[in-house]
Design an enzyme around this catalytic site. Structure first.
Site, PDB file in Angstrom:
ATOM      1  N   LYS A   3       0.823  -1.219   0.000  1.00 47.12           N
ATOM      2  CA  LYS A   3       0.000   0.000   0.000  1.00 47.12           C
ATOM      3  C   LYS A   3       0.858   1.269   0.000  1.00 47.12           C
ATOM      4  CE  LYS A   3      -4.020  -2.083   2.298  1.00 47.12           C
ATOM      5  NZ  LYS A   3      -4.948  -1.967   3.456  1.00 47.12           N
ATOM      6  N   TYR A  43     -12.137  -1.396  -3.224  1.00 46.59           N
ATOM      7  CA  TYR A  43     -12.675  -1.602  -1.878  1.00 46.59           C
ATOM      8  C   TYR A  43     -14.197  -1.389  -1.828  1.00 46.59           C
ATOM      9  CZ  TYR A  43      -8.204  -2.184   0.598  1.00 46.59           C
ATOM     10  OH  TYR A  43      -6.999  -2.660   1.080  1.00 46.59           O
ATOM     11  N   ASN A 106      -1.905   0.593   6.641  1.00 51.49           N
ATOM     12  CA  ASN A 106      -1.400  -0.637   7.252  1.00 51.49           C
ATOM     13  C   ASN A 106      -0.540  -1.493   6.311  1.00 51.49           C
ATOM     14  OD1 ASN A 106      -3.491  -1.556   5.720  1.00 51.49           O
ATOM     15  ND2 ASN A 106      -4.624  -2.532   7.368  1.00 51.49           N
ATOM     16  N   HIS A 109      -2.098  -5.281   1.680  1.00 53.16           N
ATOM     17  CA  HIS A 109      -3.410  -5.921   1.553  1.00 53.16           C
ATOM     18  C   HIS A 109      -3.213  -7.382   1.198  1.00 53.16           C
ATOM     19  CE1 HIS A 109      -7.350  -7.027  -0.095  1.00 53.16           C
ATOM     20  NE2 HIS A 109      -6.715  -7.437  -1.175  1.00 53.16           N
ATOM     21  N   GLU A 120      -9.405 -10.052  -7.672  1.00 51.42           N
ATOM     22  CA  GLU A 120      -8.431  -8.975  -7.469  1.00 51.42           C
ATOM     23  C   GLU A 120      -7.248  -9.097  -8.441  1.00 51.42           C
ATOM     24  OE1 GLU A 120      -9.755  -8.272  -2.827  1.00 51.42           O
ATOM     25  OE2 GLU A 120      -7.794  -9.166  -3.214  1.00 51.42           O
TER      26      GLU A 120
HETATM   27  P1  GTP Z   1      -7.136  -5.611   3.484  1.00 51.02           P
HETATM   28  O1  GTP Z   1      -6.168  -6.746   3.359  1.00 51.02           O
HETATM   29  O2  GTP Z   1      -6.564  -4.287   3.027  1.00 51.02           O
HETATM   30  O3  GTP Z   1      -8.484  -5.925   2.859  1.00 51.02           O
HETATM   31  O4  GTP Z   1      -7.331  -5.421   5.053  1.00 51.02           O
HETATM   32  P2  GTP Z   1      -8.127  -6.363   6.056  1.00 51.02           P
HETATM   33  O5  GTP Z   1      -8.807  -7.467   5.314  1.00 51.02           O
HETATM   34  O6  GTP Z   1      -7.201  -6.715   7.147  1.00 51.02           O
HETATM   35  O7  GTP Z   1      -9.197  -5.332   6.622  1.00 51.02           O
HETATM   36  P3  GTP Z   1     -10.614  -4.905   5.993  1.00 51.02           P
HETATM   37  O8  GTP Z   1     -10.872  -5.601   4.700  1.00 51.02           O
HETATM   38  O9  GTP Z   1     -11.611  -5.006   7.080  1.00 51.02           O
HETATM   39  O10 GTP Z   1     -10.376  -3.348   5.713  1.00 51.02           O
HETATM   40  C1  GTP Z   1      -9.815  -2.903   4.484  1.00 51.02           C
HETATM   41  C2  GTP Z   1      -8.901  -1.742   4.771  1.00 51.02           C
HETATM   42  O11 GTP Z   1      -9.655  -0.622   5.236  1.00 51.02           O
HETATM   43  C3  GTP Z   1      -7.885  -1.972   5.897  1.00 51.02           C
HETATM   44  O12 GTP Z   1      -6.751  -2.695   5.501  1.00 51.02           O
HETATM   45  C4  GTP Z   1      -7.530  -0.565   6.284  1.00 51.02           C
HETATM   46  O13 GTP Z   1      -6.635   0.036   5.327  1.00 51.02           O
HETATM   47  C5  GTP Z   1      -8.897   0.120   6.183  1.00 51.02           C
HETATM   48  N1  GTP Z   1      -9.606   0.064   7.472  1.00 51.02           N
HETATM   49  C6  GTP Z   1     -10.166  -1.030   8.077  1.00 51.02           C
HETATM   50  N2  GTP Z   1     -10.749  -0.708   9.242  1.00 51.02           N
HETATM   51  C7  GTP Z   1     -10.558   0.639   9.377  1.00 51.02           C
HETATM   52  C8  GTP Z   1     -10.937   1.589  10.386  1.00 51.02           C
HETATM   53  O14 GTP Z   1     -11.581   1.260  11.384  1.00 51.02           O
HETATM   54  N3  GTP Z   1     -10.557   2.894  10.174  1.00 51.02           N
HETATM   55  C9  GTP Z   1      -9.862   3.282   9.051  1.00 51.02           C
HETATM   56  N4  GTP Z   1      -9.531   4.580   8.922  1.00 51.02           N
HETATM   57  N5  GTP Z   1      -9.504   2.410   8.102  1.00 51.02           N
HETATM   58  C10 GTP Z   1      -9.838   1.118   8.256  1.00 51.02           C
HETATM   59 MG    MG Z   2     -10.019  -7.158   3.571  1.00 49.47          MG
END
Ligand code: GTP
Ligand code: MG
Length: 131
Positions: A3, A43, A106, A109, A120
């Site tokens: 990212k 997303y 973070n 992904h 994807e």
């Molecule tokens: P991905 O591998 O990126 O899909 O992450 P994940 O599967 O661990 O988490 P998820 O799919 O729930 O969320 C997608 C992305 O949204 C995360 O990786 C973060 O970059 C962002 N995100 C998730 N939760 C939060 C939150 O509570 N606040 C904010 N600002 N961003 C969030």
């Molecule tokens: Mg995810």
């Protein structure tokens, strides 16, 4: 996908090294900059979440490095390597523990299922690039 925060911080090489050392084969890889609209499409599953707008801004803030990776049990194994979404909860030694800045920025992904990994992969790469 590496990212924007991790690419911008110069951590692309260190993260790729961890991925290869964990036994993943890189099938395809490139560096690109998502538009806000394309970030939103990627997303789309989160479009009702309160953080969606911020997520699109962040994901289009700089270049990313998408990859297609191959390994036995790849989805589960990769999610173990990257660690929890929130870096404060990510296990020591995981990519997010080492490189993520926040729950949003973070570092990386990972696909959450084989079906989404295929969707994807096709989002980022044409069939020609994959073979
Ligand atoms: P991905 O591998 O990126 O899909 O992450 P994940 O599967 O661990 O988490 P998820 O799919 O729930 O969320 C997608 C992305 O949204 C995360 O990786 C973060 O970059 C962002 N995100 C998730 N939760 C939060 C939150 O509570 N606040 C904010 N600002 N961003 C969030
Ligand atoms: Mg995810």
């Amino acid at each position: 996908m590496i990212k924007p925060d991790a690419v911008g911080a110069g951590n692309t090489g260190a993260i790729i090294k961890m991925i290869e050392e964990a036994g993943f084969r890189i099938i395809a890889m490139k560096k690109m900059h998502l538009t806000r609209e394309r970030a939103g499409q990627f997303y789309a599953i989160h479009k009702e979440r309160p953080f969606f707008n911020d997520l699109c801004t962040y994901m289009s803030s700089g270049p990313i490095v998408p990859m297609i990776l191959e390994k036995e049990n790849a989805v589960e194994s990769f999610r173990k390597l990257i660690g929890a979404t929130d870096p404060q909860k990510a296990e020591p030694g995981t990519i997010r523990n080492l490189f993520a800045k926040s729950i949003e920025a973070n570092a990386i992904h990972g696909s959450d299922s084989d079906a989404n990994a295929e969707i994807e992969s096709n989002f980022f790469f044409s069939k020609l690039e994959q073979f």
